[in-house]
Design a protein around this motif. Sequence first.
Motif, mmCIF file in Angstrom:
data_model
loop_
_atom_site.group_PDB
_atom_site.id
_atom_site.type_symbol
_atom_site.label_atom_id
_atom_site.label_comp_id
_atom_site.label_asym_id
_atom_site.label_seq_id
_atom_site.Cartn_x
_atom_site.Cartn_y
_atom_site.Cartn_z
ATOM 1 N N MET A 1 9.467 -5.070 2.216
ATOM 2 C CA MET A 1 9.366 -3.755 2.888
ATOM 3 C C MET A 1 8.074 -2.950 3.276
ATOM 4 N N THR A 2 6.884 -4.084 3.141
ATOM 5 C CA THR A 2 5.624 -3.338 3.453
ATOM 6 C C THR A 2 5.483 -2.695 4.792
ATOM 7 N N GLN A 3 5.143 -1.576 4.963
ATOM 8 C CA GLN A 3 4.725 -0.771 5.792
ATOM 9 C C GLN A 3 6.135 0.018 6.694
ATOM 10 N N SER A 4 7.300 -0.411 5.946
ATOM 11 C CA SER A 4 8.345 0.416 6.335
ATOM 12 C C SER A 4 8.094 1.837 6.285
ATOM 13 N N SER A 5 8.735 2.706 6.969
ATOM 14 C CA SER A 5 8.688 4.222 6.883
ATOM 15 C C SER A 5 9.927 4.679 6.179
ATOM 16 N N VAL A 6 9.771 5.561 5.082
ATOM 17 C CA VAL A 6 10.805 5.584 4.175
ATOM 18 C C VAL A 6 10.857 7.345 3.945
ATOM 19 N N LEU A 7 12.204 7.688 3.892
ATOM 20 C CA LEU A 7 12.340 9.005 3.392
ATOM 21 C C LEU A 7 13.129 8.923 2.053
ATOM 22 N N VAL A 8 12.380 9.767 1.253
ATOM 23 C CA VAL A 8 13.612 9.894 -0.045
ATOM 24 C C VAL A 8 13.577 11.347 -0.412
ATOM 25 N N THR A 9 14.751 11.882 -0.311
ATOM 26 C CA THR A 9 15.016 13.287 -0.409
ATOM 27 C C THR A 9 15.601 13.283 -2.108
ATOM 28 N N GLY A 10 15.037 14.443 -2.417
ATOM 29 C CA GLY A 10 15.628 14.573 -3.975
ATOM 30 C C GLY A 10 14.215 13.856 -4.713
ATOM 31 N N ALA A 11 13.125 13.950 -4.329
ATOM 32 C CA ALA A 11 12.046 13.314 -4.764
ATOM 33 C C ALA A 11 11.594 13.660 -6.068
ATOM 34 N N CYS A 12 11.812 14.778 -6.471
ATOM 35 C CA CYS A 12 11.254 15.331 -7.518
ATOM 36 C C CYS A 12 12.284 15.240 -8.695
ATOM 37 N N GLY A 13 13.457 14.536 -8.313
ATOM 38 C CA GLY A 13 14.262 14.556 -9.548
ATOM 39 C C GLY A 13 13.764 13.167 -10.318
ATOM 40 N N GLU A 14 14.942 12.605 -11.245
ATOM 41 C CA GLU A 14 14.363 11.673 -12.234
ATOM 42 C C GLU A 14 14.466 10.238 -11.318
ATOM 43 N N ILE A 15 15.398 10.119 -10.712
ATOM 44 C CA ILE A 15 15.290 8.691 -9.976
ATOM 45 C C ILE A 15 14.138 8.837 -8.694
ATOM 46 N N GLY A 16 14.111 10.192 -8.474
ATOM 47 C CA GLY A 16 13.220 10.239 -7.223
ATOM 48 C C GLY A 16 11.798 9.803 -7.793
ATOM 49 N N GLN A 17 11.264 10.377 -8.654
ATOM 50 C CA GLN A 17 9.772 10.256 -9.119
ATOM 51 C C GLN A 17 9.631 8.476 -9.550
ATOM 52 N N ALA A 18 10.426 8.111 -10.051
ATOM 53 C CA ALA A 18 10.370 6.561 -10.223
ATOM 54 C C ALA A 18 10.430 5.791 -9.119
ATOM 55 N N LEU A 19 11.281 6.394 -8.080
ATOM 56 C CA LEU A 19 11.483 5.394 -6.785
ATOM 57 C C LEU A 19 10.333 5.578 -6.055
ATOM 58 N N VAL A 20 9.764 6.869 -5.941
ATOM 59 C CA VAL A 20 8.576 6.955 -5.122
ATOM 60 C C VAL A 20 7.355 6.280 -5.390
ATOM 61 N N GLN A 21 7.256 5.995 -7.048
ATOM 62 C CA GLN A 21 6.205 5.273 -7.546
ATOM 63 C C GLN A 21 6.353 3.757 -6.968
ATOM 64 N N ALA A 22 7.755 3.340 -7.253
ATOM 65 C CA ALA A 22 7.739 2.217 -6.980
ATOM 66 C C ALA A 22 7.679 1.694 -5.254
ATOM 67 N N LEU A 23 8.130 2.460 -4.603
ATOM 68 C CA LEU A 23 7.947 2.433 -3.116
ATOM 69 C C LEU A 23 6.294 2.538 -2.746
#
Length: 336
Positions: A1-23
Amino acid sequence: MTQSSVLVTGACGEIGQALVQALAARGARVVTADLAPLPESIRALPVEHLQGDLVNRVKQFYDYDFDIIYHLAASLSAKAEIASEEAHRINVEGTMQLLMMSAYRAEKYSKPIKFIFPSSIAAYGMPNITAKKNAGRVKEDDWNTPHTMYGCNKLYCEKLGIYYGQFFGQKHLDANPPFMPDFRAIRFPGLISAFTVPSGGTSDYGPEMLHAAAQGKPYACFVRGDTKISFMAMPDAIKALLMLTDAPREKLSRQVYNIAAFAPSADEFRARALKAFPNADITFAPNPRRQGIVDSWPEDVDDSSARADWGWKPDYDEDKFFDEYFLPEIRRKYEI
Ligand code: SER
């Protein structure tokens, strides 16, 4: 997924925080969106944050060239029962707007945008405890009769995603059909993070009880001790989102997948908490409305399609969850 452009909505929620770190660790270019400013856990990451109401500001997203959208923003089950009109607006209208944008961009730029949607065990609805106990591990197409606004919203948004991904404008009937959004959804069980505490949900009693016990705070559990639904460690939830994102489309026999890990009763959670923190003060004070919601959710789900199609398997069963993830991390977090 390197260099993919990704939108994460609800980024401040529980899943969001963990997902943004992983991405971010994967090297993706991440745009986050949320009503709130970014929390400490992800503030230092190289992400662009768009703060504000999703439904009102969806036009902003048309300026971006996203490859993948994780649409996590939602009003969860307990909150949605209290403010049902607002929940419908956030859960359904927000999803509809983003799906429309994905369909527009997929067609205009001939690009199959992946649209990854967190659905929920709330999409199921069992009429009573006997039916719940007899049903065992439910399959995706069974018991699609939710009892909550949140569950109705999630089930309908799954259908909307399938519609925009396959049938929108009946374009699949064209001689050369345009690209459509590549919609993929996971029905999550209750999730437990060692780093964050949920709010607004009904499966919250699991993580609330464990975090309270670790902090030496008394906890009155809002469901009965015999209440049972499925749960999962947050790292497994993130792993599942990334696995489903990466899975080749031709391997996927469906758009919506159950995933499962372990399914303890509230009594079993309490016993685990007491074993780790012998002074924990955990009592039961069931709230009839919240009890009604979990009583309508299955005890466990059948995740054989996810296992067969994209190789899903959780890293954490119940023992590993406590021994290798939750207890070591929570001891570090609360310095005990
Ligand atoms: N954890 C969610 C809730 O309790 C279910 O998806 O609302």
